[in-house]
Design a protein around this motif. Sequence first.
Motif, PDB file in Angstrom:
ATOM      1  N   ALA A 284       0.886  -1.201   0.182  1.00 54.97           N
ATOM      2  CA  ALA A 284       0.002  -0.070   0.058  1.00 54.97           C
ATOM      3  C   ALA A 284       0.701   1.329   0.127  1.00 54.97           C
ATOM      4  O   ALA A 284       0.264   2.412  -0.172  1.00 54.97           O
ATOM      5  CB  ALA A 284      -0.864   0.054   1.209  1.00 54.97           C
ATOM      6  N   GLY A 285       2.138   1.131  -0.010  1.00 55.96           N
ATOM      7  CA  GLY A 285       3.098   2.250   0.091  1.00 55.96           C
ATOM      8  C   GLY A 285       3.039   2.954   1.249  1.00 55.96           C
ATOM      9  O   GLY A 285       3.530   4.299   1.452  1.00 55.96           O
ATOM     10  N   ILE A 286       2.669   2.294   2.363  1.00 57.52           N
ATOM     11  CA  ILE A 286       2.600   3.170   3.919  1.00 57.52           C
ATOM     12  C   ILE A 286       4.001   2.691   4.563  1.00 57.52           C
ATOM     13  O   ILE A 286       4.367   3.484   5.470  1.00 57.52           O
ATOM     14  CB  ILE A 286       1.334   2.564   4.592  1.00 57.52           C
ATOM     15  CG1 ILE A 286       0.328   3.137   3.690  1.00 57.52           C
ATOM     16  CG2 ILE A 286       1.589   2.873   5.956  1.00 57.52           C
ATOM     17  CD1 ILE A 286      -1.369   2.559   4.330  1.00 57.52           C
ATOM     18  N   PHE A 287       4.515   1.648   4.603  1.00 56.19           N
ATOM     19  CA  PHE A 287       5.603   0.905   5.524  1.00 56.19           C
ATOM     20  C   PHE A 287       6.921   1.958   5.079  1.00 56.19           C
ATOM     21  O   PHE A 287       7.172   1.871   4.090  1.00 56.19           O
ATOM     22  CB  PHE A 287       5.841  -0.629   5.184  1.00 56.19           C
ATOM     23  CG  PHE A 287       6.821  -1.260   5.971  1.00 56.19           C
ATOM     24  CD1 PHE A 287       6.351  -1.773   7.153  1.00 56.19           C
ATOM     25  CD2 PHE A 287       8.032  -1.099   5.605  1.00 56.19           C
ATOM     26  CE1 PHE A 287       7.378  -2.605   8.094  1.00 56.19           C
ATOM     27  CE2 PHE A 287       9.015  -1.598   6.537  1.00 56.19           C
ATOM     28  CZ  PHE A 287       8.680  -2.271   7.670  1.00 56.19           C
ATOM     29  N   VAL A 288       7.393   2.321   6.308  1.00 55.60           N
ATOM     30  CA  VAL A 288       8.715   3.032   6.091  1.00 55.60           C
ATOM     31  C   VAL A 288       9.674   2.069   6.679  1.00 55.60           C
ATOM     32  O   VAL A 288      10.671   1.896   6.086  1.00 55.60           O
ATOM     33  CB  VAL A 288       8.668   4.508   6.733  1.00 55.60           C
ATOM     34  CG1 VAL A 288      10.040   5.051   6.702  1.00 55.60           C
ATOM     35  CG2 VAL A 288       7.713   5.347   6.012  1.00 55.60           C
ATOM     36  N   MET A 289       9.406   1.899   7.982  1.00 55.66           N
ATOM     37  CA  MET A 289      10.279   0.854   8.577  1.00 55.66           C
ATOM     38  C   MET A 289       9.551   0.430   9.882  1.00 55.66           C
ATOM     39  O   MET A 289       8.656   0.969  10.394  1.00 55.66           O
ATOM     40  CB  MET A 289      11.675   1.395   9.318  1.00 55.66           C
ATOM     41  CG  MET A 289      11.624   2.484  10.364  1.00 55.66           C
ATOM     42  SD  MET A 289      13.150   2.824  11.009  1.00 55.66           S
ATOM     43  CE  MET A 289      13.870   1.369  11.710  1.00 55.66           C
ATOM     44  N   ALA A 290      10.122  -0.682  10.519  1.00 53.81           N
ATOM     45  CA  ALA A 290       9.633  -1.518  11.887  1.00 53.81           C
ATOM     46  C   ALA A 290      10.555  -1.920  12.558  1.00 53.81           C
ATOM     47  O   ALA A 290      11.504  -2.392  11.946  1.00 53.81           O
ATOM     48  CB  ALA A 290       8.552  -2.455  11.362  1.00 53.81           C
ATOM     49  N   ALA A 291      10.461  -2.127  13.734  1.00 50.08           N
ATOM     50  CA  ALA A 291      11.277  -2.924  14.547  1.00 50.08           C
ATOM     51  C   ALA A 291      10.706  -3.372  16.166  1.00 50.08           C
ATOM     52  O   ALA A 291       9.990  -2.632  16.547  1.00 50.08           O
ATOM     53  CB  ALA A 291      12.685  -2.305  15.066  1.00 50.08           C
ATOM     54  N   GLY A 292      11.095  -4.504  16.548  1.00 49.42           N
ATOM     55  CA  GLY A 292      10.645  -4.800  17.815  1.00 49.42           C
ATOM     56  C   GLY A 292      11.963  -4.245  18.834  1.00 49.42           C
ATOM     57  O   GLY A 292      13.064  -4.340  18.131  1.00 49.42           O
ATOM     58  N   LEU A 293      11.601  -4.318  20.083  1.00 46.87           N
ATOM     59  CA  LEU A 293      12.654  -3.970  21.133  1.00 46.87           C
ATOM     60  C   LEU A 293      12.788  -4.898  22.167  1.00 46.87           C
ATOM     61  O   LEU A 293      12.020  -5.544  22.430  1.00 46.87           O
ATOM     62  CB  LEU A 293      12.318  -2.461  21.372  1.00 46.87           C
ATOM     63  CG  LEU A 293      12.001  -1.550  20.720  1.00 46.87           C
ATOM     64  CD1 LEU A 293      11.353  -0.142  21.372  1.00 46.87           C
ATOM     65  CD2 LEU A 293      13.375  -1.173  20.077  1.00 46.87           C
ATOM     66  N   GLU A 294      14.207  -5.105  22.472  1.00 45.43           N
ATOM     67  CA  GLU A 294      14.413  -5.860  23.798  1.00 45.43           C
ATOM     68  C   GLU A 294      13.510  -5.381  24.968  1.00 45.43           C
ATOM     69  O   GLU A 294      13.159  -4.312  25.004  1.00 45.43           O
ATOM     70  CB  GLU A 294      15.772  -5.808  23.888  1.00 45.43           C
ATOM     71  CG  GLU A 294      16.518  -6.531  22.588  1.00 45.43           C
ATOM     72  CD  GLU A 294      16.518  -7.937  22.573  1.00 45.43           C
ATOM     73  OE1 GLU A 294      16.318  -8.519  23.539  1.00 45.43           O
ATOM     74  OE2 GLU A 294      16.801  -8.731  21.557  1.00 45.43           O
ATOM     75  N   PRO A 295      13.346  -6.102  26.114  1.00 43.03           N
ATOM     76  CA  PRO A 295      12.783  -5.878  27.109  1.00 43.03           C
ATOM     77  C   PRO A 295      13.599  -4.593  27.806  1.00 43.03           C
ATOM     78  O   PRO A 295      14.712  -4.320  27.568  1.00 43.03           O
ATOM     79  CB  PRO A 295      12.817  -7.023  28.024  1.00 43.03           C
ATOM     80  CG  PRO A 295      12.889  -8.074  27.090  1.00 43.03           C
ATOM     81  CD  PRO A 295      13.826  -7.631  25.849  1.00 43.03           C
TER      82      PRO A 295
ATOM     83  N   ALA B 260       5.028  -1.779  32.862  1.00 49.74           N
ATOM     84  CA  ALA B 260       5.232  -2.226  31.652  1.00 49.74           C
ATOM     85  C   ALA B 260       4.456  -1.458  30.500  1.00 49.74           C
ATOM     86  O   ALA B 260       4.729  -1.443  29.396  1.00 49.74           O
ATOM     87  CB  ALA B 260       4.885  -3.841  31.281  1.00 49.74           C
ATOM     88  N   SER B 261       3.256  -1.008  30.814  1.00 52.84           N
ATOM     89  CA  SER B 261       2.231  -0.532  29.976  1.00 52.84           C
ATOM     90  C   SER B 261       2.612   0.931  29.264  1.00 52.84           C
ATOM     91  O   SER B 261       2.574   1.538  28.206  1.00 52.84           O
ATOM     92  CB  SER B 261       0.940  -0.107  30.464  1.00 52.84           C
ATOM     93  OG  SER B 261       1.025   0.586  31.634  1.00 52.84           O
ATOM     94  N   ASP B 262       3.809   1.410  29.976  1.00 50.39           N
ATOM     95  CA  ASP B 262       4.524   2.556  29.694  1.00 50.39           C
ATOM     96  C   ASP B 262       5.819   2.417  28.735  1.00 50.39           C
ATOM     97  O   ASP B 262       6.474   3.346  28.332  1.00 50.39           O
ATOM     98  CB  ASP B 262       4.993   3.405  30.788  1.00 50.39           C
ATOM     99  CG  ASP B 262       3.651   4.438  31.664  1.00 50.39           C
ATOM    100  OD1 ASP B 262       2.811   4.336  31.200  1.00 50.39           O
ATOM    101  OD2 ASP B 262       4.076   4.662  32.707  1.00 50.39           O
ATOM    102  N   ILE B 263       6.120   1.126  28.522  1.00 50.51           N
ATOM    103  CA  ILE B 263       7.193   0.974  27.849  1.00 50.51           C
ATOM    104  C   ILE B 263       6.726   0.696  26.421  1.00 50.51           C
ATOM    105  O   ILE B 263       5.961  -0.010  26.110  1.00 50.51           O
ATOM    106  CB  ILE B 263       7.839  -0.432  28.341  1.00 50.51           C
ATOM    107  CG1 ILE B 263       8.189  -0.202  29.857  1.00 50.51           C
ATOM    108  CG2 ILE B 263       9.276  -0.733  27.718  1.00 50.51           C
ATOM    109  CD1 ILE B 263       9.166   0.860  30.284  1.00 50.51           C
ATOM    110  N   VAL B 264       7.563   1.015  25.530  1.00 49.95           N
ATOM    111  CA  VAL B 264       7.551   0.563  23.897  1.00 49.95           C
ATOM    112  C   VAL B 264       8.128  -0.846  23.816  1.00 49.95           C
ATOM    113  O   VAL B 264       9.328  -0.896  24.003  1.00 49.95           O
ATOM    114  CB  VAL B 264       7.986   1.526  23.184  1.00 49.95           C
ATOM    115  CG1 VAL B 264       7.968   1.343  21.651  1.00 49.95           C
ATOM    116  CG2 VAL B 264       7.398   3.044  23.479  1.00 49.95           C
ATOM    117  N   ALA B 265       7.481  -1.746  23.219  1.00 46.39           N
ATOM    118  CA  ALA B 265       7.992  -2.928  22.772  1.00 46.39           C
ATOM    119  C   ALA B 265       8.457  -3.171  21.431  1.00 46.39           C
ATOM    120  O   ALA B 265       9.240  -4.042  20.960  1.00 46.39           O
ATOM    121  CB  ALA B 265       7.029  -3.961  23.228  1.00 46.39           C
ATOM    122  N   GLY B 266       7.837  -2.113  20.574  1.00 43.49           N
ATOM    123  CA  GLY B 266       8.085  -2.249  19.094  1.00 43.49           C
ATOM    124  C   GLY B 266       7.446  -0.932  18.365  1.00 43.49           C
ATOM    125  O   GLY B 266       6.716  -0.221  19.113  1.00 43.49           O
TER     126      GLY B 266
END
Length: 116
Positions: free
Chosen positions: A40-51, A75-81
């Motif tokens: 769809a031409g929307i994706f720029v980048m993505a990544a998952g993050l370590e704990p 945990a709900s304040d942390i970004v996982a990806g």
Amino acid sequence: MRVLVLVKATDGSEAGEHPEPWTSAMMEAMGKFNDELRDAGIFVMAAGLEPSSVGKRLLCGDAERQEVEGPFFPASDIVAGFWIWEVPSMDVAMAWARRCPDPMPTPSWIEIRPMH
């Protein structure tokens, strides 16, 4: 407009829990979703993050600049990806977010923020 799409952590993701077969099924579904975003031409980048237990924070605005090692709570304040998407509007971003496979085996939040 570019948006940052944040997948918020859960207690389980912060503990490094990756239950099978859920994780394999989720990764396959997320791969297909990312392919749809690319098509769809929307994706720029993505990544998952370590704990956050392997992360650090730096307090700025203080002459001493305090450094703090993880884990961080709650945990709900942390970004996982995250993703970065190129979309015409927040409504379009939300429509794509609604199509996203569940990123966690338990209820979790996806947050969408416009970029400057």
